[in-house]
Design a protein around this motif. Structure first.
Motif, mmCIF file in Angstrom:
data_model
loop_
_atom_site.group_PDB
_atom_site.id
_atom_site.type_symbol
_atom_site.label_atom_id
_atom_site.label_comp_id
_atom_site.label_asym_id
_atom_site.label_seq_id
_atom_site.Cartn_x
_atom_site.Cartn_y
_atom_site.Cartn_z
ATOM 1 N N THR A 106 41.406 49.954 60.151
ATOM 2 C CA THR A 106 40.026 49.494 60.017
ATOM 3 C C THR A 106 39.345 50.153 58.823
ATOM 4 N N ILE A 110 37.166 48.252 55.724
ATOM 5 C CA ILE A 110 35.776 48.063 56.136
ATOM 6 C C ILE A 110 34.826 47.977 54.943
ATOM 7 N N VAL A 121 28.546 52.508 62.459
ATOM 8 C CA VAL A 121 29.708 52.567 63.331
ATOM 9 C C VAL A 121 29.232 52.787 64.754
ATOM 10 N N LEU A 190 30.302 48.100 62.393
ATOM 11 C CA LEU A 190 31.663 48.090 62.924
ATOM 12 C C LEU A 190 31.640 48.376 64.415
ATOM 13 N N GLN A 216 37.590 44.622 65.529
ATOM 14 C CA GLN A 216 38.825 45.161 64.962
ATOM 15 C C GLN A 216 40.069 44.326 65.191
#
Length: 280
Positions: A106, A110, A121, A190, A216
């Motif tokens: 990831t 990202i 996050v 994320l 993800q």
């Protein structure tokens, strides 16, 4: 499973099924074994030592079922146990096996999702406190500004089937507000927990339309496809009969099957197992 060498997918509960679903979409012909440690979930608030112990027990159990490769489809386990497993446990006991996580794949991509170079996050307390995403993203995208927010109530909501109920909106709004107070420039968020895609629509509804929400599953699946291309010695060891078996560490498999089917997108039938039996 005696004559099978399935690809193992592990999670502390049912969230990893969102990653599993994406992997099956990109690699449909392989045999798979999924293990959810629901009996000891959630992992998010547990210590490094405890998470390593639980994760390593589960990984060893999966090795005994014939898995030569295990994916930790759990951010907390990836953050708090993966490095020790890779650097110490495998070399000492299972040098021919491999364990991969979800954080590095990831972090590698990202930065491609943001224009403002400010990302948020969202994760469990354990993932956030580990600082793993800060370190990994810094390695690949040192120019990014990364803001973290722990969401300790989201996994319990999801595991208890409350993620689509009106009451979940309060807790979605709560943590999003706390994250966005850290920076008004965040344009990419994320979902650093494989449970959170079940809340993705609610999350989007509480955000401006220009904010990307990144799950993800597809990222990890694409990374695995690349890994197997680069490691044919592992790819050829994996059996390919298209089977999928599911295991959980709770006794009530009916409850697991119900919720797991929603995550996986098709009917799930599981068996209950005790992963501590016979572990070294």
């Amino acid at each position: 499973m005696a004559n099978s060498s399935p690809l193992g997918i592990f999670d502390s509960g049912i969230g990893g099924l969102t990653v599993f679903r994406s992997i099956v979409e990109q690699l449909p012909g392989y045999d798979y074994l999924y293990l959810g440690d629901n009996g000891r979930a959630p992992y998010g608030n547990r210590s490094f030592a405890t998470i390593h112990q639980y994760t390593w027990e589960c990984v060893q159990w999966m090795f005994k079922q014939g898995c030569p490769l295990v994916i930790l489809a759990c951010n907390t386990a990836s953050a708090k146990a993966l490095r020790t497993i890779q650097q110490q446990d495998l070399s000492a006991q299972h040098a021919d096996k491999r364990v991969l996580g979800v954080i590095r794949p990831t972090a590698e991509v990202i930065g491609n999702y943001t224009q403002s170079r400010n990302i948020g996050v969202l994760g469990t307390k354990g993932t956030v406190q580990s600082g793993s995403y800060l370190l990994e993203i810094e390695h690949f995208f040192p120019e990014l500004k990364v803001y973290q927010q722990a969401c300790p109530l989201w996994v319990p909501l999801i595991e208890n089937g409350e993620y689509d109920k009106p009451g979940a909106d309060h807790y979605v709004q709560l943590y999003l507000d706390q994250l966005r107070k850290q920076s008004a420039d965040i344009d990419t968020i994320l979902l650093a927990c494989t449970h959170y895609p079940l809340l993705q629509e609610k999350i989007k509804a509480h955000l401006p339309a220009n904010v990307n929400v990144v799950a993800q599953g597809g990222i990890v699946a694409a990374s695995l496809v690349d890994y197997l291309k680069r490691h044919p010695e592992m790819e050829t060891r994996l059996s390919k009969a298209g089977t999928r078996t599911f295991y959980t560490t709770i006794d009530d498999t009916a409850e697991f099957n119900h919720h797991a089917s929603l995550f996986f997108g098709e009917e799930v039938k599981s068996e209950s197992v005790d992963v501590s039996v016979g572990c070294e």
